[in-house]
Design an enzyme around this catalytic site. Sequence first.
Site: not given
Ligand SMILES: NC(=O)c1ccc[n+]([C@@H]2O[C@H](COP(=O)([O-])OP(=O)(O)OC[C@H]3O[C@@H](n4cnc5c(N)ncnc54)[C@H](O)[C@@H]3O)[C@@H](O)[C@H]2O)c1
Length: 284
Positions: A41, A67-68, A160, A164, A197
């Site tokens: 992360d 950093d991804v 977004y 996806k 989240t």
């Molecule tokens: N929360 C939801 O309801 C939901 C629904 C559908 C899909 N998702 C997907 O689930 C996944 C996780 O999301 P989440 O809801 O846990 O979000 P979150 O924001 O809580 O966590 C995302 C993490 O990604 C990290 N991140 C951001 N940019 C980065 C980078 N350049 N390099 C490395 N790490 C990086 C952030 O620091 C964070 O810790 C995502 O792909 C999101 O699109 C979430």
Amino acid sequence: MDKERAVFGGGVAVITGAASGIGEGLARHAAALGMKVVLADIAVERMEGVVAGIRAAGGEAMAVPTDVTDAAAIDRLAAITHETWGDVRLLMNNAGVETLGFVWEMSAATWDKTLAININAMVHGVRAFAPRMIAAGKPAFIANTSSIGGLSTMPVQTSYIMSKHAVLAFSECLSLEMQVKKAPIQVSAILPGPVATRIFEDSKPGTDPMVAHHREAMRAMLAESGISGLEAAQRILRQVAAGEFWVSTHPEITAEFARQRAAHLSGLNKPQLAAETLALLGAH
Ligand SMILES: NC(=O)c1ccc[n+]([C@@H]2O[C@H](COP(=O)([O-])OP(=O)(O)OC[C@H]3O[C@@H](n4cnc5c(N)ncnc54)[C@H](O)[C@@H]3O)[C@@H](O)[C@H]2O)c1
């Protein structure tokens, strides 16, 4: 939990975006199942906190600041993982961001960054990890996080939503490539429903009132009715261990979105604004 423990226990997991939300839940749950967990992360302090929590609970974990958006950093992540713990059993390309705005109002830099995190990072994750996973010749898993948004469309969430959709196409083609090569790598596409989240907290509201309204509506919806990151992770890893391609945290919502998408495409219907979409935007 016995099935997941048998499949994953003793193996190595790599999870991107593991400092928060679903990724944090995945890291904690994978460790609880007996995996050695590599967290990747950019939020280094938060990630160290998750690692400390896992270790305090008796689990094994290490943090690799990554950093991804940087393909070379993902190559480094793969090299460090392999040198430290050997073969990877579970790669979870999970990091993702919500970027809101009308297509023409978002800057080039914002577009590039969003697509780099949500799409390119998946590609580079597979490019960096798959060769060693295939060469190891052992059963292993690659899971790419899409969303129920991968089965729907929504204005002001275009970056977004398109990313996806791309993750789904990428994952399906990747699964076929593994089958062509007879590689023992199972590919899964993760389609989370609402999970509480920080994803909308971290998205910028912008100045357009519709964008700000949409962000607040989504932020409140996740906070009020989203399941926890850990609960989401438990549901996800159960299905990945069971060999599912389509992995969902909310199966009824996923099935309904899939039905609606299939009907829309089979009818070759024009995009049409629904009342709920307008309500989310605060428009009428
Ligand atoms: N929360 C939801 O309801 C939901 C629904 C559908 C899909 N998702 C997907 O689930 C996944 C996780 O999301 P989440 O809801 O846990 O979000 P979150 O924001 O809580 O966590 C995302 C993490 O990604 C990290 N991140 C951001 N940019 C980065 C980078 N350049 N390099 C490395 N790490 C990086 C952030 O620091 C964070 O810790 C995502 O792909 C999101 O699109 C979430």
